[in-house]
Design a protein around this motif. Structure first.
Motif, PDB file in Angstrom:
ATOM      1  N   ILE A   1      86.646  73.448 109.669  1.00 18.28           N
ATOM      2  CA  ILE A   1      87.445  74.291 110.563  1.00 18.28           C
ATOM      3  C   ILE A   1      87.539  75.732 110.053  1.00 18.28           C
ATOM      4  N   ALA A   2      87.547  75.900 108.740  1.00 19.64           N
ATOM      5  CA  ALA A   2      87.800  77.212 108.138  1.00 19.64           C
ATOM      6  C   ALA A   2      86.948  78.346 108.723  1.00 19.64           C
ATOM      7  N   PRO A   3      85.623  78.159 108.913  1.00 19.09           N
ATOM      8  CA  PRO A   3      84.818  79.269 109.436  1.00 19.09           C
ATOM      9  C   PRO A   3      85.181  79.675 110.864  1.00 19.09           C
ATOM     10  N   ALA A   4      85.865  78.795 111.593  1.00 20.85           N
ATOM     11  CA  ALA A   4      86.223  79.079 112.989  1.00 20.85           C
ATOM     12  C   ALA A   4      87.515  79.875 113.119  1.00 20.85           C
ATOM     13  N   LEU A   5      88.224  80.065 112.021  1.00 22.85           N
ATOM     14  CA  LEU A   5      89.513  80.766 112.063  1.00 22.85           C
ATOM     15  C   LEU A   5      89.338  82.268 111.931  1.00 22.85           C
ATOM     16  N   PRO A   6      90.263  83.066 112.475  1.00 17.44           N
ATOM     17  CA  PRO A   6      91.460  82.648 113.203  1.00 17.44           C
ATOM     18  C   PRO A   6      91.125  82.111 114.598  1.00 17.44           C
ATOM     19  N   LEU A   7      91.998  81.286 115.104  1.00 14.22           N
ATOM     20  CA  LEU A   7      91.829  80.772 116.464  1.00 14.22           C
ATOM     21  C   LEU A   7      91.872  81.925 117.460  1.00 14.22           C
ATOM     22  N   ALA A   8      90.975  81.892 118.430  1.00 13.12           N
ATOM     23  CA  ALA A   8      91.042  82.886 119.502  1.00 13.12           C
ATOM     24  C   ALA A   8      92.200  82.578 120.446  1.00 13.12           C
ATOM     25  N   VAL A   9      92.368  81.290 120.764  1.00 11.31           N
ATOM     26  CA  VAL A   9      93.410  80.857 121.704  1.00 11.31           C
ATOM     27  C   VAL A   9      93.965  79.519 121.240  1.00 11.31           C
ATOM     28  N   VAL A  10      95.273  79.369 121.313  1.00 12.08           N
ATOM     29  CA  VAL A  10      95.889  78.070 121.086  1.00 12.08           C
ATOM     30  C   VAL A  10      96.802  77.747 122.264  1.00 12.08           C
ATOM     31  N   MET A  11      96.733  76.512 122.700  1.00 18.12           N
ATOM     32  CA  MET A  11      97.635  75.980 123.725  1.00 18.12           C
ATOM     33  C   MET A  11      98.462  74.893 123.050  1.00 18.12           C
ATOM     34  N   LEU A  12      99.767  74.966 123.215  1.00 20.27           N
ATOM     35  CA  LEU A  12     100.680  74.051 122.557  1.00 20.27           C
ATOM     36  C   LEU A  12     101.633  73.414 123.557  1.00 20.27           C
ATOM     37  N   GLY A  13     102.105  72.243 123.214  1.00 21.37           N
ATOM     38  CA  GLY A  13     103.202  71.633 123.939  1.00 21.37           C
ATOM     39  C   GLY A  13     104.460  71.701 123.085  1.00 21.37           C
ATOM     40  N   MET A  14     105.536  71.116 123.592  1.00 22.31           N
ATOM     41  CA  MET A  14     106.792  71.068 122.841  1.00 22.31           C
ATOM     42  C   MET A  14     107.551  69.823 123.235  1.00 22.31           C
ATOM     43  N   GLY A  15     108.045  69.097 122.248  1.00 21.81           N
ATOM     44  CA  GLY A  15     108.851  67.915 122.533  1.00 21.81           C
ATOM     45  C   GLY A  15     110.319  68.265 122.706  1.00 21.81           C
ATOM     46  N   ALA A  16     111.067  67.327 123.237  1.00 21.95           N
ATOM     47  CA  ALA A  16     112.506  67.545 123.409  1.00 21.95           C
ATOM     48  C   ALA A  16     113.220  67.705 122.070  1.00 21.95           C
ATOM     49  N   ASP A  17     112.559  67.269 120.979  1.00 18.58           N
ATOM     50  CA  ASP A  17     113.124  67.451 119.637  1.00 18.58           C
ATOM     51  C   ASP A  17     112.670  68.762 119.007  1.00 18.58           C
ATOM     52  N   LEU A  18     111.996  69.611 119.814  1.00 20.68           N
ATOM     53  CA  LEU A  18     111.526  70.936 119.400  1.00 20.68           C
ATOM     54  C   LEU A  18     110.326  70.885 118.454  1.00 20.68           C
ATOM     55  N   HIS A  19     109.620  69.735 118.405  1.00 24.39           N
ATOM     56  CA  HIS A  19     108.388  69.701 117.621  1.00 24.39           C
ATOM     57  C   HIS A  19     107.255  70.318 118.432  1.00 24.39           C
ATOM     58  N   THR A  20     106.241  70.792 117.724  1.00 20.27           N
ATOM     59  CA  THR A  20     104.994  71.218 118.355  1.00 20.27           C
ATOM     60  C   THR A  20     103.870  70.793 117.432  1.00 20.27           C
ATOM     61  N   ALA A  21     102.681  70.526 118.004  1.00 21.53           N
ATOM     62  CA  ALA A  21     101.622  69.867 117.251  1.00 21.53           C
ATOM     63  C   ALA A  21     102.256  68.637 116.585  1.00 21.53           C
ATOM     64  N   SER A  22     101.975  68.398 115.298  1.00 17.40           N
ATOM     65  CA  SER A  22     102.690  67.312 114.606  1.00 17.40           C
ATOM     66  C   SER A  22     103.656  67.884 113.571  1.00 17.40           C
ATOM     67  N   LEU A  23     104.241  69.015 113.914  1.00 18.79           N
ATOM     68  CA  LEU A  23     105.300  69.613 113.095  1.00 18.79           C
ATOM     69  C   LEU A  23     106.630  69.084 113.616  1.00 18.79           C
ATOM     70  N   PHE A  24     107.032  67.930 113.090  1.00 15.94           N
ATOM     71  CA  PHE A  24     108.234  67.242 113.556  1.00 15.94           C
ATOM     72  C   PHE A  24     109.416  67.537 112.645  1.00 15.94           C
ATOM     73  N   PRO A  25     110.603  67.761 113.222  1.00 20.78           N
ATOM     74  CA  PRO A  25     111.794  67.828 112.372  1.00 20.78           C
ATOM     75  C   PRO A  25     111.923  66.536 111.575  1.00 20.78           C
ATOM     76  N   GLY A  26     112.133  66.666 110.285  1.00 19.35           N
ATOM     77  CA  GLY A  26     112.290  65.481 109.454  1.00 19.35           C
ATOM     78  C   GLY A  26     110.996  64.897 108.921  1.00 19.35           C
ATOM     79  N   ALA A  27     109.847  65.438 109.296  1.00 15.77           N
ATOM     80  CA  ALA A  27     108.573  64.918 108.793  1.00 15.77           C
ATOM     81  C   ALA A  27     108.427  65.214 107.310  1.00 15.77           C
ATOM     82  N   ASP A  28     107.637  64.387 106.635  1.00 16.68           N
ATOM     83  CA  ASP A  28     107.605  64.436 105.176  1.00 16.68           C
ATOM     84  C   ASP A  28     107.026  65.734 104.614  1.00 16.68           C
ATOM     85  N   LYS A  29     106.099  66.360 105.309  1.00 22.40           N
ATOM     86  CA  LYS A  29     105.483  67.585 104.783  1.00 22.40           C
ATOM     87  C   LYS A  29     105.772  68.808 105.657  1.00 22.40           C
ATOM     88  N   LEU A  30     106.869  68.755 106.392  1.00 22.25           N
ATOM     89  CA  LEU A  30     107.177  69.870 107.287  1.00 22.25           C
ATOM     90  C   LEU A  30     107.347  71.184 106.529  1.00 22.25           C
TER      91      LEU A  30
END
Length: 231
Positions: free
Chosen positions: A126-155
């Motif tokens: 992935i490294a040679p492709a960065l920076p991303l030109a465009v990112v599309m994200l969602g959001m959960g009702a717990d305010l997470h996006t991607a797999s960045l979850f509140p309370g996750a072990d490596k947040l």
């Protein structure tokens, strides 16, 4: 629209989800064309799940040099592509078809029992492709996006300015490990789009103002983003 802590984003409202999908697909296609006008390749990161499907259905037919586009997920469950829980499987069915079939796919999964076994090689691709030109994200009702979850072990590690490209993530209630792009990679995209549906998520996003990213991970990527909302 101004949030606390210097977070500023544009909030776009659409009459329905179909209009949102068509308009966003056109915007992303235009942004990819613009990126390709002054660089050899451009990277597009997108969420999994079924919600972005209508955007993919419109975007896959866009007239652009897809063979110069790298497509990757913002996050993935650590399951093989044959699994019904695989985001990659959905991506291949909805986005990497028609004209977009020519794009190069950069996976976030490789066969192994645990993500730590293959993390380095996935990140190296992935490294040679960065920076991303465009990112599309969602959001959960717990305010997470991607797999960045509140309370996750490596947040905390994923939110750090010096975070690696990819992190394994284990969160309460998640049946399998996940792998996610880190906050700096997502936030470093040249164009950022967040898609939310329904009044509940609109209200939740409003209440996220001023919260630390550890409580509201979406706040780590919101600055200068465009939030697209429909009922």
């Amino acid at each position: 629209m101004e949030g606390d802590q210097g977070v500023s984003y544009e909030f776009k409202t659409y009459p329905d989800r179909e209009m949102l999908a068509m308009d966003l697909a056109n915007q992303i296609a235009g942004e990819l064309r613009a990126a390709l006008s002054h660089q050899d390749r451009a990277a597009l990161a997108v969420p999994g799940g079924t919600s972005p499907g209508p955007v993919f259905d419109a975007l896959c037919a866009a007239d652009l040099d897809w063979d110069r586009v790298d497509v990757l997920l913002t996050d993935e469950r650590w399951v093989p592509e044959s699994s019904e829980r695989s985001n990659t499987r959905l991506l291949r069915e909805r986005l990497l078809v028609e004209r977009a079939a020519a794009a190069r796919y950069l996976p976030l999964y490789a066969e192994a029992a645990e993500p730590e076994e293959r993390l380095a090689e996935l990140a190296d691709a992935i490294a040679p492709a960065l920076p991303l030109a465009v990112v599309m994200l969602g959001m959960g009702a717990d305010l997470h996006t991607a797999s960045l979850f509140p309370g996750a072990d490596k947040l905390d590690e994923a939110l750090h300015d010096e975070a690696p490209i990819l992190l394994p993530m284990r969160a309460p209630g998640a049946p399998e490990p996940r792998i996610t792009l880190s906050a700096p990679v997502l936030d470093g995209a040249l164009k950022k789009h967040v898609v939310i549906y329904g009044h509940e998520k609109r209200d939740v996003l409003e209440k996220a103002k001023g919260l630390a990213p550890t409580e509201a991970p979406i706040n780590a990527v919101l600055d200068e983003a465009v939030v697209h909302w429909a009922e």
